[in-house]
Motif scaffolding. Structure first.
Motif, PDB file in Angstrom:
ATOM      1  N   LEU A 130       0.843  -1.195   0.000  1.00 16.26           N
ATOM      2  CA  LEU A 130       0.000   0.000   0.000  1.00 16.26           C
ATOM      3  C   LEU A 130       0.877   1.244   0.000  1.00 16.26           C
ATOM      4  O   LEU A 130       1.929   1.290   0.646  1.00 16.26           O
ATOM      5  CB  LEU A 130      -0.918   0.004   1.221  1.00 16.26           C
ATOM      6  N   ASN A 131       0.412   2.234  -0.728  1.00 14.95           N
ATOM      7  CA  ASN A 131       1.170   3.483  -0.841  1.00 14.95           C
ATOM      8  C   ASN A 131       0.588   4.613   0.000  1.00 14.95           C
ATOM      9  O   ASN A 131       1.335   5.471   0.480  1.00 14.95           O
ATOM     10  CB  ASN A 131       1.236   3.931  -2.307  1.00 14.95           C
ATOM     11  N   PHE A 132      -0.730   4.627   0.174  1.00 13.74           N
ATOM     12  CA  PHE A 132      -1.367   5.760   0.849  1.00 13.74           C
ATOM     13  C   PHE A 132      -2.196   5.313   2.065  1.00 13.74           C
ATOM     14  O   PHE A 132      -2.057   5.880   3.142  1.00 13.74           O
ATOM     15  CB  PHE A 132      -2.271   6.529  -0.136  1.00 13.74           C
ATOM     16  N   GLU A 133      -3.050   4.321   1.877  1.00  8.54           N
ATOM     17  CA  GLU A 133      -3.957   3.924   2.945  1.00  8.54           C
ATOM     18  C   GLU A 133      -3.225   3.069   3.976  1.00  8.54           C
ATOM     19  O   GLU A 133      -2.202   2.434   3.680  1.00  8.54           O
ATOM     20  CB  GLU A 133      -5.135   3.133   2.354  1.00  8.54           C
ATOM     21  N   SER A 134      -3.742   3.070   5.221  1.00  9.02           N
ATOM     22  CA  SER A 134      -3.162   2.268   6.293  1.00  9.02           C
ATOM     23  C   SER A 134      -3.603   0.812   6.150  1.00  9.02           C
ATOM     24  O   SER A 134      -4.792   0.525   5.957  1.00  9.02           O
ATOM     25  CB  SER A 134      -3.583   2.818   7.656  1.00  9.02           C
ATOM     26  N   ALA A 135      -2.645  -0.105   6.252  1.00  8.49           N
ATOM     27  CA  ALA A 135      -2.962  -1.534   6.131  1.00  8.49           C
ATOM     28  C   ALA A 135      -3.877  -1.998   7.255  1.00  8.49           C
ATOM     29  O   ALA A 135      -4.773  -2.826   7.047  1.00  8.49           O
ATOM     30  CB  ALA A 135      -1.662  -2.347   6.126  1.00  8.49           C
ATOM     31  N   ALA A 136      -3.671  -1.479   8.461  1.00  7.61           N
ATOM     32  CA  ALA A 136      -4.519  -1.892   9.583  1.00  7.61           C
ATOM     33  C   ALA A 136      -5.968  -1.478   9.375  1.00  7.61           C
ATOM     34  O   ALA A 136      -6.894  -2.190   9.780  1.00  7.61           O
ATOM     35  CB  ALA A 136      -3.975  -1.299  10.883  1.00  7.61           C
ATOM     36  N   ASN A 137      -6.200  -0.324   8.730  1.00  6.57           N
ATOM     37  CA  ASN A 137      -7.580   0.118   8.490  1.00  6.57           C
ATOM     38  C   ASN A 137      -8.281  -0.745   7.443  1.00  6.57           C
ATOM     39  O   ASN A 137      -9.499  -0.953   7.509  1.00  6.57           O
ATOM     40  CB  ASN A 137      -7.590   1.581   8.046  1.00  6.57           C
ATOM     41  N   LEU A 138      -7.546  -1.256   6.446  1.00 10.28           N
ATOM     42  CA  LEU A 138      -8.169  -2.050   5.385  1.00 10.28           C
ATOM     43  C   LEU A 138      -8.503  -3.469   5.822  1.00 10.28           C
ATOM     44  O   LEU A 138      -9.305  -4.138   5.161  1.00 10.28           O
ATOM     45  CB  LEU A 138      -7.245  -2.093   4.159  1.00 10.28           C
ATOM     46  N   VAL A 139      -7.902  -3.945   6.907  1.00 11.41           N
ATOM     47  CA  VAL A 139      -8.179  -5.320   7.343  1.00 11.41           C
ATOM     48  C   VAL A 139      -9.655  -5.479   7.687  1.00 11.41           C
ATOM     49  O   VAL A 139     -10.315  -6.444   7.275  1.00 11.41           O
ATOM     50  CB  VAL A 139      -7.287  -5.685   8.541  1.00 11.41           C
ATOM     51  N   GLY A 157       4.761  -2.556   9.799  1.00 14.07           N
ATOM     52  CA  GLY A 157       6.128  -2.107   9.575  1.00 14.07           C
ATOM     53  C   GLY A 157       6.357  -1.572   8.178  1.00 14.07           C
ATOM     54  O   GLY A 157       6.899  -0.466   8.002  1.00 14.07           O
ATOM     55  N   ASN A 158       5.941  -2.306   7.150  1.00 16.66           N
ATOM     56  CA  ASN A 158       6.098  -1.832   5.764  1.00 16.66           C
ATOM     57  C   ASN A 158       4.761  -1.553   5.097  1.00 16.66           C
ATOM     58  O   ASN A 158       4.692  -1.420   3.868  1.00 16.66           O
ATOM     59  CB  ASN A 158       6.892  -2.852   4.938  1.00 16.66           C
ATOM     60  N   ASN A 159       3.672  -1.500   5.882  1.00 19.17           N
ATOM     61  CA  ASN A 159       2.341  -1.131   5.394  1.00 19.17           C
ATOM     62  C   ASN A 159       1.905  -2.046   4.248  1.00 19.17           C
ATOM     63  O   ASN A 159       1.616  -1.595   3.132  1.00 19.17           O
ATOM     64  CB  ASN A 159       2.317   0.337   4.955  1.00 19.17           C
ATOM     65  N   THR A 160       1.860  -3.346   4.529  1.00 20.23           N
ATOM     66  CA  THR A 160       1.456  -4.324   3.517  1.00 20.23           C
ATOM     67  C   THR A 160       0.331  -5.194   4.066  1.00 20.23           C
ATOM     68  O   THR A 160       0.151  -5.321   5.281  1.00 20.23           O
ATOM     69  CB  THR A 160       2.632  -5.218   3.110  1.00 20.23           C
ATOM     70  N   LEU A 161      -0.415  -5.813   3.114  1.00 23.63           N
ATOM     71  CA  LEU A 161      -1.463  -6.768   3.430  1.00 23.63           C
ATOM     72  C   LEU A 161      -1.054  -8.146   2.906  1.00 23.63           C
ATOM     73  O   LEU A 161      -0.578  -8.259   1.767  1.00 23.63           O
ATOM     74  CB  LEU A 161      -2.799  -6.359   2.806  1.00 23.63           C
ATOM     75  N   ILE A 162      -1.239  -9.186   3.713  1.00 26.17           N
ATOM     76  CA  ILE A 162      -0.946 -10.561   3.320  1.00 26.17           C
ATOM     77  C   ILE A 162      -2.268 -11.322   3.349  1.00 26.17           C
ATOM     78  O   ILE A 162      -2.851 -11.518   4.418  1.00 26.17           O
ATOM     79  CB  ILE A 162       0.083 -11.201   4.257  1.00 26.17           C
ATOM     80  N   LEU A 173     -10.029  -8.856  -5.017  1.00 27.72           N
ATOM     81  CA  LEU A 173      -9.527  -8.037  -3.912  1.00 27.72           C
ATOM     82  C   LEU A 173      -8.446  -7.076  -4.373  1.00 27.72           C
ATOM     83  O   LEU A 173      -8.330  -5.957  -3.845  1.00 27.72           O
ATOM     84  CB  LEU A 173      -8.976  -8.950  -2.804  1.00 27.72           C
ATOM     85  N   GLY A 174      -7.647  -7.494  -5.357  1.00 27.02           N
ATOM     86  CA  GLY A 174      -6.623  -6.592  -5.874  1.00 27.02           C
ATOM     87  C   GLY A 174      -7.221  -5.349  -6.495  1.00 27.02           C
ATOM     88  O   GLY A 174      -6.694  -4.237  -6.325  1.00 27.02           O
ATOM     89  N   ARG A 175      -8.336  -5.499  -7.225  1.00 31.45           N
ATOM     90  CA  ARG A 175      -8.987  -4.329  -7.819  1.00 31.45           C
ATOM     91  C   ARG A 175      -9.608  -3.433  -6.740  1.00 31.45           C
ATOM     92  O   ARG A 175      -9.568  -2.199  -6.853  1.00 31.45           O
ATOM     93  CB  ARG A 175     -10.041  -4.794  -8.820  1.00 31.45           C
ATOM     94  N   ILE A 176     -10.151  -4.047  -5.687  1.00 33.49           N
ATOM     95  CA  ILE A 176     -10.736  -3.251  -4.597  1.00 33.49           C
ATOM     96  C   ILE A 176      -9.650  -2.477  -3.849  1.00 33.49           C
ATOM     97  O   ILE A 176      -9.811  -1.287  -3.523  1.00 33.49           O
ATOM     98  CB  ILE A 176     -11.514  -4.173  -3.647  1.00 33.49           C
ATOM     99  N   ILE A 177      -8.534  -3.142  -3.582  1.00 32.28           N
ATOM    100  CA  ILE A 177      -7.440  -2.469  -2.857  1.00 32.28           C
ATOM    101  C   ILE A 177      -6.875  -1.328  -3.685  1.00 32.28           C
ATOM    102  O   ILE A 177      -6.559  -0.249  -3.157  1.00 32.28           O
ATOM    103  CB  ILE A 177      -6.353  -3.495  -2.491  1.00 32.28           C
ATOM    104  N   ALA A 178      -6.742  -1.534  -4.997  1.00 27.70           N
ATOM    105  CA  ALA A 178      -6.229  -0.457  -5.857  1.00 27.70           C
ATOM    106  C   ALA A 178      -7.150   0.752  -5.838  1.00 27.70           C
ATOM    107  O   ALA A 178      -6.688   1.900  -5.902  1.00 27.70           O
ATOM    108  CB  ALA A 178      -6.053  -0.983  -7.284  1.00 27.70           C
ATOM    109  N   ALA A 179      -8.462   0.515  -5.736  1.00 28.75           N
ATOM    110  CA  ALA A 179      -9.395   1.631  -5.684  1.00 28.75           C
ATOM    111  C   ALA A 179      -9.353   2.356  -4.341  1.00 28.75           C
ATOM    112  O   ALA A 179      -9.526   3.578  -4.277  1.00 28.75           O
ATOM    113  CB  ALA A 179     -10.813   1.135  -5.973  1.00 28.75           C
ATOM    114  N   LEU A 180      -9.123   1.594  -3.275  1.00 29.85           N
ATOM    115  CA  LEU A 180      -9.093   2.224  -1.955  1.00 29.85           C
ATOM    116  C   LEU A 180      -7.761   2.895  -1.661  1.00 29.85           C
ATOM    117  O   LEU A 180      -7.711   3.890  -0.918  1.00 29.85           O
ATOM    118  CB  LEU A 180      -9.373   1.168  -0.872  1.00 29.85           C
ATOM    119  N   GLY A 182      -5.762   5.131  -2.626  1.00 29.77           N
ATOM    120  CA  GLY A 182      -5.517   6.335  -3.401  1.00 29.77           C
ATOM    121  C   GLY A 182      -4.950   7.439  -2.531  1.00 29.77           C
ATOM    122  O   GLY A 182      -4.953   7.351  -1.293  1.00 29.77           O
ATOM    123  N   PRO A 183      -4.426   8.489  -3.132  1.00 36.13           N
ATOM    124  CA  PRO A 183      -3.881   9.603  -2.340  1.00 36.13           C
ATOM    125  C   PRO A 183      -4.973  10.253  -1.510  1.00 36.13           C
ATOM    126  O   PRO A 183      -6.135  10.334  -1.910  1.00 36.13           O
ATOM    127  CB  PRO A 183      -3.311  10.553  -3.398  1.00 36.13           C
TER     128      PRO A 183
END
Length: 686
Positions: A130-139, A157-162, A173-180, A182-183
């Protein structure tokens, strides 16, 4: 039950190893399995698609797999995975083979890391950066979109989702994450405040704009922060519409006051109103010319202009400042611009002051050794009928162990007991006698004093543990008036504190160190010294110093190491110098006194209520455990009487006390009237 795979590739056998992605219409077959054993179906499809399957022993049952039209090898493989998913099983592809396992265990298998490597209803694991949104919020947002047996985890630590799930769902899910991801569209806006105080506007706006029931860490809430330097607020909102809502509210709140004379009442939280008013008067009086000439300090009305320029008591030409000690408030009469400047100073000075908990250790270890050894002689010639008698006597300064003291006591008709130690006496009828005395003493003392106290930053604290002893400062007598016999004695007495005294004034620096002005005194009454009726003799050990200590560091303030040894010999001239026999005419004393005294101190800074409660809990438990250890032993002879004991302390409250137990249970603390139906007697008049 029917089962089978028909197609041209079975008859020729030349395309058994063909790639599924390159199958043509001529290399397709139909599947026809009705209530067939699941292991047989997997084996047949594996043979058709040239895939090696490893089947978990828990995979049991029958399946129906029928295709209406010919399928390629890839289509047959995907159809098998779909049918297995409906039965609660899944296929995990690995290097050169595929495993058929229960869906709940698929996330533990060594499957592919990217969803692009497999298709359809196969389990895979994919990492989303993730570049902008928080990984913890998207869980919490993506969790309902994943099958219950699969997992989603965030790595802050590196703001990623597994995510581990089926391949087709991973693509979704990849398309949903790309939409969420955003800057952020919540640009920060700085809104200047013209009439009010930025701190008041920010506090009111945050309270009004906070949604009901929203969590404290919600990233979508509107935040309004005060910037006192420019008297402005910074608005941060998740959308432009909500930002405009906040700006509109701020504009409605930022209105000139309608009160005549611009009178403001400021409630203080921590500072003392009387002292703060004096500080503000000094600030205003020294800077009144600069405030009145500033272009931002123009009054909002003619009345306020007159009040700003006219000399007023206690505030100079800029305004009036008065403290109300009863409510701990400040009453300020000034223009809006001057009031805003004063509020900036007040908000900075009215901060919670830190406290300092001071632990001191006063350790004293002393040891005293003494020894006495001597022989005394006495003789008297003649008898009671002799006209003249000649006598000789050796006496030394040994108190009641002296022949002279014994003779004087006998003459006075009293009995003087010998002192401590071994005393031997020998007398004959001729009047010759001898007295030998030997004594050895060994005493030690170990004293530990731990005075503790807590005080505010830059405030002096004092603790005294001891006695208040009277000292005679003067005395005289007067004759009785009217010619009556007798005198009237009169004394003047001054009382002084004797014991342990600790006085500390700490000052916390910005870096966390503590500067302390310390005075420590230990005094006592010395019973070994006689003053001949002039009063009591006292001992005193004091320390007066200034130190700089880090938070929580132990420092030694000072000490005394005293080692004193004394030897004394009393002898009869001439006779006491005779070798060997001279010991019968000598009296020896020896004493050795050794004393060690050290003073240690440790300050601890307490900046919030949590630290204060933790410290109180620790000290409270220490005293309570000491009370528990000091409970008397239960015996058969004496009645059982429990010593007083503190109740437990939990979250800063006493638990288990008699009154507290009744209050928590809802019953009244005092006993009720045994006969409530009868009217109570009238109370007696005072």
């Amino acid at each position: 039950m029917t089962a089978g795979i028909s197609g041209p590739e079975l008859s020729t056998g030349t395309n058994a190893a063909a790639s599924p992605g390159k199958d043509t219409g001529a290399n397709k077959g139909t599947l026809n399995f009705v209530d067939a054993d699941i292991e047989s179906v997997i084996a047949a499809v594996g043979d058709y698609t040239n895939t090696t399957f490893i089947i978990d022993p828990r995979v049991k049952g029958t399946v129906t797999l029928v295709s209406e039209k010919p399928l390629s090898k890839a289509q047959a493989f995907q159809l098998l995975t779909s049918v297995l998913r409906l039965r609660g099983y899944t296929v995990v592809s690995s290097n050169g083979y595929s495993k058929v396992v229960p869906e709940a265990d698929a996330k533990l298998q060594a499957g592919p890391i990217q969803a692009g490597a497999v298709r359809g209803d196969q389990i895979a694991t994919q990492i989303f950066h993730l570049n902008f949104e928080s990984a913890a919020n998207l869980v919490s947002v993506l969790r309902p979109l994943i099958s219950p047996n699969n997992t989603i985890n965030a790595n802050p630590g590196n703001n990623t989702l597994i995510i581990t799930d089926y391949a087709d769902n991973l693509l979704r899910l990849g398309r949903i994450i790309a939409a969420l991801d955003g800057p952020a569209s919540d640009d920060m806006d700085v809104v200047p405040i013209r009439y009010a105080v930025a701190g008041d506007i920010a506090a009111m706006a945050n309270r009004l704009l906070e949604p009901a029931g929203a969590p404290a860490g919600d990233a979508g809430r509107i935040s309004v922060l005060a910037y006192p330097r420019t008297n402005s607020v910074v608005v941060r909102a998740p959308s432009e519409a909500r930002a405009n809502l906040a700006k509109a509210l701020i504009a409605k709140l930022d209105q000139p006051t309608a009160q005549p004379g611009n009178v403001h009442v400021v409630y203080l939280k921590n500072a003392e109103a009387t002292k703060l008013a004096q500080t503000l008067r000094a600030v205003v009086s020294s800077d009144s010319s600069a405030i009145s000439s500033s272009p931002t300090s123009l009054p909002s009305s003619p009345a306020s202009a007159a009040s700003a320029q006219a000399p007023l008591p206690s505030g100079g030409s800029a305004g009036f400042i008065q403290a109300d000690p009863t409510t701990n408030t400040l009453i300020i009469t000034a223009s809006e611009s001057v009031y805003r400047d004063l509020r900036t100073v007040i908000d900075q000075l009215d901060a919670r002051r830190a406290q300092v908990y001071i632990e001191s250790l006063i350790v004293e270890v002393s040891a005293t050794k003494a020894a006495e050894l001597g022989v005394q002689w006495g003789g008297l010639s003649g008898n009671s009928n002799s006209n003249y008698r000649v006598g000789a006597l050796t006496g030394f300064s040994s108190g009641g162990n002296n022949l002279i003291s014994q003779a004087a006591a006998k003459t006075a008709g009293t009995i003087l007991a010998p002192g401590n130690g071994l005393t031997l006496g020998l007398f004959n009828q001729s009047g010759l006698g001898a007295l030998a005395h030997a004594l050895e003493s060994d005493s030690s003392a170990n004293i530990l004093s731990m005075p503790n106290l807590i005080t505010l930053d830059n405030e002096e604290a004092k603790i005294i543990v001891g006695q208040n002893v009277p000292f005679i400062t003067g005395q005289y007598t007067t004759a009785a008036s009217g010619g009556a016999a007798g005198v009237n004695p009169f004394q003047t007495v001054e009382r002084k504190d004797i014991g342990l005294t600790l006085r500390v004034k700490p000052q916390i620096s910005q870096g966390g160190t503590v500067r302390m002005a310390i005075y420590q005194e230990t005094s006592g009454i010395d019973n070994t010294v006689t003053t001949g009726g002039a009063g009591l003799a006292t001992t005193k050990r004091s320390l007066d110093t200034n130190v700089l200590v880090d938070d929580g560091q132990i420092i030694v303030l000072g000490g005394l190491i005293d080692d004193k040894m004394e030897d004394g010999v009393e002898k009869v001239p001439g006779l006491g110098d005779i070798p060997l026999l001279g010991g019968l005419f000598r009296y020896k004393t020896r004493s050795h006194v050794k004393r060690n005294l050290m003073v240690f101190l440790r300050p601890t800074i307490i900046r919030n209520n949590e630290q204060s409660m933790s410290l109180a809990q620790d000290r409270y438990d220490y005293i309570r455990n000491a009370e528990i250890a000091g409970q008397p032993e239960r015996t058969i002879v004496l009645p059982n009487m429990d010593a007083p004991q503190l109740p437990p302390l939990q979250d800063g409250r006493m638990v288990g006390g008699p009154l507290l137990q009744q209050a928590e249970s809802g019953t009244p603390a005092l006993p009720q009237d045994p006969a409530p139906q009868q009217p109570a007697a009238a109370a007696p008049q005072q």
